[in-house]
Write an enzyme that holds these catalytic residues in place. Structure first.
Site, PDB file in Angstrom:
ATOM      1  N   TYR A   1      -1.871   5.557  -4.713  1.00  0.00           N
ATOM      2  CA  TYR A   1      -2.852   6.655  -4.648  1.00  0.00           C
ATOM      3  C   TYR A   1      -2.241   7.862  -5.358  1.00  0.00           C
ATOM      4  O   TYR A   1      -1.079   8.209  -5.121  1.00  0.00           O
ATOM      5  CB  TYR A   1      -3.153   7.053  -3.205  1.00  0.00           C
TER       6      TYR A   1
ATOM      7  N   SER B   1       0.805  -1.217   0.000  1.00  0.00           N
ATOM      8  CA  SER B   1       0.000   0.000   0.000  1.00  0.00           C
ATOM      9  C   SER B   1       0.845   1.276   0.000  1.00  0.00           C
ATOM     10  O   SER B   1       1.887   1.341   0.664  1.00  0.00           O
ATOM     11  CB  SER B   1      -0.914   0.017   1.220  1.00  0.00           C
TER      12      SER B   1
ATOM     13  N   HIS C   1     -13.787  -1.565  -1.678  1.00  0.00           N
ATOM     14  CA  HIS C   1     -12.837  -1.122  -0.653  1.00  0.00           C
ATOM     15  C   HIS C   1     -13.173  -1.736   0.707  1.00  0.00           C
ATOM     16  O   HIS C   1     -13.007  -1.112   1.761  1.00  0.00           O
ATOM     17  CB  HIS C   1     -12.844   0.411  -0.547  1.00  0.00           C
TER      18      HIS C   1
ATOM     19  N   LYS D   1      -8.103  -0.465  -9.098  1.00  0.00           N
ATOM     20  CA  LYS D   1      -8.842  -1.078  -7.985  1.00  0.00           C
ATOM     21  C   LYS D   1     -10.024  -0.192  -7.590  1.00  0.00           C
ATOM     22  O   LYS D   1      -9.888   1.027  -7.495  1.00  0.00           O
ATOM     23  CB  LYS D   1      -7.906  -1.271  -6.791  1.00  0.00           C
TER      24      LYS D   1
ATOM     25  N   THR E   1      -5.729   2.770  -6.912  1.00  0.00           N
ATOM     26  CA  THR E   1      -7.026   2.796  -6.237  1.00  0.00           C
ATOM     27  C   THR E   1      -7.737   4.106  -6.557  1.00  0.00           C
ATOM     28  O   THR E   1      -7.196   5.190  -6.313  1.00  0.00           O
ATOM     29  CB  THR E   1      -6.850   2.651  -4.717  1.00  0.00           C
TER      30      THR E   1
END
Length: 377
Positions: free
Chosen positions: A145, A122, A269, A245, A171
């Site tokens: 992100y 992440s 999510h 995603k 994402t």
């Protein structure tokens, strides 16, 4: 022994004797996570309607047992986005894993390496992507992100490439996250040591005051949310496959494929964005039908067993991502717990495949499952 987190038992150095299946880690984790942290991880957003929907969706499908099938040469190998994997059980990009274990993502990385699982690291990791990569195996992807400045996004991308990540998972469904009432009632506050190690030195979120009568949501938060142009730009910045995603609508999946996205993760999510969004599994068949065969689809949300994984594969997924179970196992026994959890899921999947007469993942099709009588499938 690892220093215990406040309000929790220290993680074990062995597999607990009372773990009989992967889902058992969820119950046991309540002893190893601080109660507010457990409620935050277990919850989603709002009233947790989508969290419940994700779990309920799998119960609406049954699996056909088959007779006299030769599965003696069986295996779980899969190909996703042009890459080969020993099995379809990936570790999801869960943020701030030091909520579950003091060493956080470093432990999950070790576990992924030990059991040949693809780790998706992440952006909001409590450890840097470089440190995670050093502990992970060769199969590792980076979840990204978009940052406020393109230069920062580009730097994250360059760091991921240099660290050997082989795909980028962007994402896009979480520009706004509303805490669950469960976490609020538990008094959860993000601990001061839960910081995004990857983002040190980057521009912070835009906190400039808005003009009068402007919406904090529309002109504020959403004013800096990524756009289609941003995604096209990102795809043009790398030769790595870029997956998206957070896809729940077939039209979005088709549009993403048209601009060159290498695959999508069908995901709500984990119920942490729009409370009341459909279960990931419920929309998977329509997305597969819209994108056609061969386009990589992964799924997360509500998976607690190997039979759940089988159902996801039967309804159109190429692989699955494990989020909450990863955190629960991490809290109980660190890397050993996460590795054991993945091993159990893989074995549960193999048992299901064998009894359903499927020698490999390619043989798991929509004909292997049927709606449970009375279900709305």
């Amino acid at each position: 022994m690892t220093t215990p987190l406040p309000g929790a038992q220290p993680p074990l150095g062995k597999i607990p004797a009372d773990i009989g299946c992967a889902a058992d880690y969820e119950t046991l984790a309540q002893r190893f996570m601080a109660p507010p942290s457990y409620d935050y991880v277990a919850g989603g957003s709002g009233r947790d309607l989508t969290v419940a929907a994700n779990l309920a969706a799998f119960a609406r499908w049954d699996i056909y047992p088959r007779l006299l099938r030769d599965v003696s040469g069986g295996h779980t190998r899969v190909s996703v986005a042009g890459q080969q994997f020993a099995h379809p059980v990936f570790l999801a990009p869960v943020a701030f894993q030091n909520l579950a274990h003091a060493a956080g993502e470093l432990q999950s990385a070790r576990a992924a390496h030990a059991v040949d699982s693809c780790l998706v690291s992440s952006t909001l990791s409590s450890c840097t992507l470089e440190d995670v990569a050093r502990g992970a195996g060769p199969q590792r992807w980076f979840q990204l992100y978009f940052q406020l400045r393109r230069d920062d996004t580009q730097d994250l991308l360059a760091r991921a490439v240099k660290a050997g990540y082989s795909a980028i998972v962007v994402t896009l469904d979480a520009p706004i996250q509303v805490p669950s009432k469960r976490a609020v009632r538990a008094g959860f506050r993000m601990p001061p040591d839960c910081v995004a190690a990857n983002l040190r030195g980057y521009a912070p979120a835009n906190t400039a005051p808005l003009p009068p009568r402007h919406s904090h949501i529309f002109q504020g938060i959403m004013g800096s949310a990524p756009t289609w142009d941003d995604l096209r730009w990102l795809i043009g910045q790398t030769t790595l496959p870029v997956l998206v995603k957070g896809v729940l609508h077939p039209d979005d999946a088709v549009a993403l494929r048209a601009i060159g996205v290498a695959g999508v993760v069908v995901s709500n999510h984990g119920g942490r964005t729009l409370d009341g969004a459909p279960a990931s599994l419920d929309v998977l068949p329509a997305i597969r039908a819209a994108t056609g065969p061969g386009f990589p689809l992964l799924l997360d949300g509500g998976i607690r067993s190997g039979t759940d994984i089988f159902k996801a594969l039967a309804l159109g997924a190429d692989a699955v991502l494990i989020g909450r179970l990863q955190m629960y196992a991490l809290s109980v026994a660190g890397a050993l717990g996460v590795a054991h959890m993945v091993k159990l899921l893989r074995e549960e999947l193999e048992v299901c495949m064998a009894l359903a007469g499927c020698a490999n993942v390619d043989e798991i099709g929509s004909g292997a499952v049927l709606p449970r009588p009375g279900s709305p499938c």
